[in-house]
Scaffold this active site. Structure first.
Site, PDB file in Angstrom:
ATOM      1  N   THR A  29       0.846  -1.188   0.000  1.00 30.46           N
ATOM      2  CA  THR A  29       0.000   0.000   0.000  1.00 30.46           C
ATOM      3  C   THR A  29       0.885   1.243   0.000  1.00 30.46           C
ATOM      4  O   THR A  29       2.006   1.215   0.515  1.00 30.46           O
ATOM      5  CB  THR A  29      -0.939   0.028   1.225  1.00 30.46           C
ATOM      6  OG1 THR A  29      -1.803   1.167   1.133  1.00 30.46           O
ATOM      7  CG2 THR A  29      -0.174   0.121   2.540  1.00 30.46           C
ATOM      8  N   ASN A  89      -0.771   3.943   1.133  1.00 30.62           N
ATOM      9  CA  ASN A  89      -1.646   4.697   2.024  1.00 30.62           C
ATOM     10  C   ASN A  89      -1.056   4.655   3.439  1.00 30.62           C
ATOM     11  O   ASN A  89      -1.006   3.602   4.074  1.00 30.62           O
ATOM     12  CB  ASN A  89      -3.044   4.062   1.990  1.00 30.62           C
ATOM     13  CG  ASN A  89      -4.050   4.767   2.895  1.00 30.62           C
ATOM     14  OD1 ASN A  89      -3.745   5.107   4.024  1.00 30.62           O
ATOM     15  ND2 ASN A  89      -5.248   4.950   2.385  1.00 30.62           N
ATOM     16  N   ALA A  90      -0.607   5.813   3.925  1.00 24.32           N
ATOM     17  CA  ALA A  90       0.075   5.867   5.229  1.00 24.32           C
ATOM     18  C   ALA A  90      -0.850   5.445   6.366  1.00 24.32           C
ATOM     19  O   ALA A  90      -0.405   4.806   7.329  1.00 24.32           O
ATOM     20  CB  ALA A  90       0.592   7.282   5.472  1.00 24.32           C
ATOM     21  N   GLU A 112      -2.177  -1.212 -11.837  1.00 25.23           N
ATOM     22  CA  GLU A 112      -3.529  -0.855 -12.274  1.00 25.23           C
ATOM     23  C   GLU A 112      -4.533  -1.813 -11.635  1.00 25.23           C
ATOM     24  O   GLU A 112      -4.376  -3.030 -11.711  1.00 25.23           O
ATOM     25  CB  GLU A 112      -3.597  -0.985 -13.801  1.00 25.23           C
ATOM     26  CG  GLU A 112      -4.827  -0.364 -14.427  1.00 25.23           C
ATOM     27  CD  GLU A 112      -4.753   1.141 -14.535  1.00 25.23           C
ATOM     28  OE1 GLU A 112      -5.825   1.748 -14.651  1.00 25.23           O
ATOM     29  OE2 GLU A 112      -3.646   1.707 -14.494  1.00 25.23           O
ATOM     30  N   ASP A 116      -7.568  -4.410   0.006  1.00 21.16           N
ATOM     31  CA  ASP A 116      -8.474  -3.602  -0.812  1.00 21.16           C
ATOM     32  C   ASP A 116      -9.723  -3.427   0.017  1.00 21.16           C
ATOM     33  O   ASP A 116     -10.303  -4.401   0.500  1.00 21.16           O
ATOM     34  CB  ASP A 116      -8.795  -4.255  -2.166  1.00 21.16           C
ATOM     35  CG  ASP A 116      -9.223  -3.197  -3.180  1.00 21.16           C
ATOM     36  OD1 ASP A 116      -8.448  -2.246  -3.409  1.00 21.16           O
ATOM     37  OD2 ASP A 116     -10.339  -3.282  -3.719  1.00 21.16           O
ATOM     38  N   SER A 117     -10.085  -2.200   0.232  1.00 19.25           N
ATOM     39  CA  SER A 117     -11.198  -1.949   1.132  1.00 19.25           C
ATOM     40  C   SER A 117     -12.003  -0.765   0.640  1.00 19.25           C
ATOM     41  O   SER A 117     -11.555   0.009  -0.206  1.00 19.25           O
ATOM     42  CB  SER A 117     -10.689  -1.710   2.557  1.00 19.25           C
ATOM     43  OG  SER A 117      -9.702  -0.717   2.568  1.00 19.25           O
ATOM     44  N   PHE A 122      -9.715   8.195   9.172  1.00 23.37           N
ATOM     45  CA  PHE A 122      -9.447   8.737   7.840  1.00 23.37           C
ATOM     46  C   PHE A 122     -10.551   8.244   6.908  1.00 23.37           C
ATOM     47  O   PHE A 122     -11.435   7.478   7.300  1.00 23.37           O
ATOM     48  CB  PHE A 122      -8.050   8.336   7.339  1.00 23.37           C
ATOM     49  CG  PHE A 122      -7.798   6.846   7.303  1.00 23.37           C
ATOM     50  CD1 PHE A 122      -8.028   6.116   6.152  1.00 23.37           C
ATOM     51  CD2 PHE A 122      -7.338   6.182   8.421  1.00 23.37           C
ATOM     52  CE1 PHE A 122      -7.796   4.744   6.111  1.00 23.37           C
ATOM     53  CE2 PHE A 122      -7.099   4.810   8.396  1.00 23.37           C
ATOM     54  CZ  PHE A 122      -7.335   4.095   7.232  1.00 23.37           C
ATOM     55  N   TYR A 137     -13.859   7.778   5.052  1.00 22.16           N
ATOM     56  CA  TYR A 137     -15.272   8.074   5.320  1.00 22.16           C
ATOM     57  C   TYR A 137     -15.624   7.937   6.810  1.00 22.16           C
ATOM     58  O   TYR A 137     -16.797   7.989   7.176  1.00 22.16           O
ATOM     59  CB  TYR A 137     -16.170   7.127   4.510  1.00 22.16           C
ATOM     60  CG  TYR A 137     -16.096   7.276   3.003  1.00 22.16           C
ATOM     61  CD1 TYR A 137     -17.174   7.822   2.283  1.00 22.16           C
ATOM     62  CD2 TYR A 137     -14.992   6.853   2.269  1.00 22.16           C
ATOM     63  CE1 TYR A 137     -17.127   7.936   0.897  1.00 22.16           C
ATOM     64  CE2 TYR A 137     -14.940   6.967   0.890  1.00 22.16           C
ATOM     65  CZ  TYR A 137     -16.004   7.517   0.210  1.00 22.16           C
ATOM     66  OH  TYR A 137     -15.962   7.629  -1.168  1.00 22.16           O
ATOM     67  N   LYS A 177     -11.399   1.250  17.827  1.00 26.12           N
ATOM     68  CA  LYS A 177     -11.851   1.056  16.445  1.00 26.12           C
ATOM     69  C   LYS A 177     -11.264  -0.237  15.864  1.00 26.12           C
ATOM     70  O   LYS A 177     -11.969  -0.996  15.190  1.00 26.12           O
ATOM     71  CB  LYS A 177     -11.450   2.256  15.589  1.00 26.12           C
ATOM     72  CG  LYS A 177     -11.869   2.148  14.129  1.00 26.12           C
ATOM     73  CD  LYS A 177     -11.337   3.326  13.320  1.00 26.12           C
ATOM     74  CE  LYS A 177     -11.063   2.911  11.894  1.00 26.12           C
ATOM     75  NZ  LYS A 177     -10.345   3.913  11.119  1.00 26.12           N
TER      76      LYS A 177
END
Length: 204
Positions: free
Chosen positions: A14, A16-17, A46, A75-76, A161, A163, A184
């Protein structure tokens, strides 16, 4: 029989930090050194599949093949019932702008589309996470987690982060963005998927 993780270094595919920090924190007790795809300058492949598991497989196998390390990908996204499961695999795309991702924009779009659809409360939705660990020899294992809840407006909370500020998990009266991160993790889609991953690949 699930293949066990034997090494001491795990590549998390990823850039994404936020995701990398969550997974690093959850795996800390197992003495595994976690490295992100961004740290190794790996390109982002891709994502051409229309399912979370399909896209997670693409990312995990690409990273494992490129580095020779076992690679974990996530993947989320969020599926909103009144929108037919949208945005789903396009969750991050709703936040894309020429200047990077803006999740306030994405949350506003989700709320606007729910209003257009005249969706009544509770506006049910699910955070979904699919983890795939792939080994360089092509083997993989899949673990999935789901957190059900409802969408609220106006948004609330400063933590988390994506939504999180509009998502209120079932059984709670606060949003994910109002929760302590450790609390969480216990109930989140990613926490559930990682727990299954740990039970499958590390325990026993």
């Amino acid at each position: 029989m699930t293949r066990k993780f034997e090494g001491d270094k795990l590549l998390v595919a990823t850039h994404n930090a936020g995701k990398l920090a969550e997974i690093t924190e959850i795996l800390a007790p197992f003495g595994v050194s976690v490295i992100g795809a961004g740290d190794m300058d790996l390109p982002e492949p891709e994502e051409t599949e229309d399912s979370f598991v399909g896209n997670a497989r693409i990312k995990a196998h690409a990273a494992a093949k490129a580095t020779g390390l076992p690679a974990l990908s996530d993947d989320s996204g969020i599926t909103i019932d009144a929108l037919g499961g949208a945005p789903g695999v396009n969750t991050a795309d709703w936040a894309e702008t020429p200047n990077g991702r803006d999740f306030m924009l994405a949350m506003t779009r989700a709320n606007d589309e729910l209003n257009t659809a005249k969706a009544t409360a509770p506006r049910t939705a699910q955070f979904r996470c699919t983890l795939v660990i792939a080994w360089p020899d092509g083997h993989d294992e899949v673990f999935e987690g789901v957190m059900p809840g409802q969408l609220i407006w106006p948004i609330r909370g400063e933590n988390g982060f994506g939504y999180d500020p509009m998502f209120q998990p079932d059984g709670l009266d606060i949003t994910c963005a109002q929760m302590d991160p450790a609390e969480k993790h216990k109930i989140s889609h990613r926490g559930k998927a990682v727990t299954k991953f740990i039970q499958g690949c590390f325990s026993g």
